[in-house]
Design a protein around this motif. Sequence first.
Motif, PDB file in Angstrom:
ATOM      1  N   VAL A  33      42.680  33.846  44.505  1.00  0.00           N
ATOM      2  CA  VAL A  33      43.982  33.424  43.990  1.00  0.00           C
ATOM      3  C   VAL A  33      44.690  32.528  45.004  1.00  0.00           C
ATOM      4  O   VAL A  33      45.259  31.485  44.649  1.00  0.00           O
ATOM      5  N   SER A  34      44.642  32.884  46.296  1.00  0.00           N
ATOM      6  CA  SER A  34      45.313  32.074  47.309  1.00  0.00           C
ATOM      7  C   SER A  34      44.638  30.709  47.466  1.00  0.00           C
ATOM      8  O   SER A  34      45.317  29.696  47.665  1.00  0.00           O
ATOM      9  N   SER A  44      37.739  39.271  49.719  1.00  0.00           N
ATOM     10  CA  SER A  44      38.825  40.247  49.783  1.00  0.00           C
ATOM     11  C   SER A  44      39.805  40.005  48.640  1.00  0.00           C
ATOM     12  O   SER A  44      39.853  38.928  48.046  1.00  0.00           O
ATOM     13  N   SER A  45      40.594  40.990  48.352  1.00  0.00           N
ATOM     14  CA  SER A  45      41.517  40.877  47.217  1.00  0.00           C
ATOM     15  C   SER A  45      42.542  39.774  47.485  1.00  0.00           C
ATOM     16  O   SER A  45      43.089  39.659  48.571  1.00  0.00           O
ATOM     17  N   GLY A  46      42.754  38.943  46.503  1.00  0.00           N
ATOM     18  CA  GLY A  46      43.728  37.877  46.619  1.00  0.00           C
ATOM     19  C   GLY A  46      43.192  36.598  47.227  1.00  0.00           C
ATOM     20  O   GLY A  46      43.886  35.582  47.253  1.00  0.00           O
ATOM     21  N   PHE A  47      41.955  36.604  47.716  1.00  0.00           N
ATOM     22  CA  PHE A  47      41.415  35.402  48.358  1.00  0.00           C
ATOM     23  C   PHE A  47      41.249  34.270  47.355  1.00  0.00           C
ATOM     24  O   PHE A  47      41.703  33.150  47.597  1.00  0.00           O
ATOM     25  N   LEU A  94      31.631  40.462  48.093  1.00  0.00           N
ATOM     26  CA  LEU A  94      32.825  40.126  47.328  1.00  0.00           C
ATOM     27  C   LEU A  94      33.936  39.682  48.271  1.00  0.00           C
ATOM     28  O   LEU A  94      34.101  40.249  49.350  1.00  0.00           O
TER      29      LEU A  94
END
Length: 134
Positions: free
Chosen positions: A30-31, A25-28, A23
Amino acid sequence: MRSLIRHDEGEMNRILSREDEILPSSGFAVSVMDAVRREAAAPPPIPFPWKRALPGLVVGGFALIVVLVAGVMAIAQLGRAATTAQFSMSWSLPSWMPTIFHGGMESAASWTVLALLVAFVSVKLSMRMTSGRV
């Protein structure tokens, strides 16, 4: 030694055969999508002004051809002068060529004045074209 290699191969196979889900990383995500949207919303690049540059390219090409022709004719004249002095005395440039190509000190002065004039005109034109745009 072979058992060590087999042991390492077995461990590598075990590590690589894992079925773990990878998975981001968090926010990847979205960025990345934000960057894609920014690029899509950006205006297109400014096209090169070929209509303005074409006359200068044509004049520059013509000047290059004239200089090359004059250089080739000068080299040919020097080559003929080296082989036969009498023939080089009777040989001259064609009558349709301007006197600036006939050589001598006047020719060098004429070329120098022409180069200075072209440089002056190009600087003045570029200053005039850029003075209104700040």
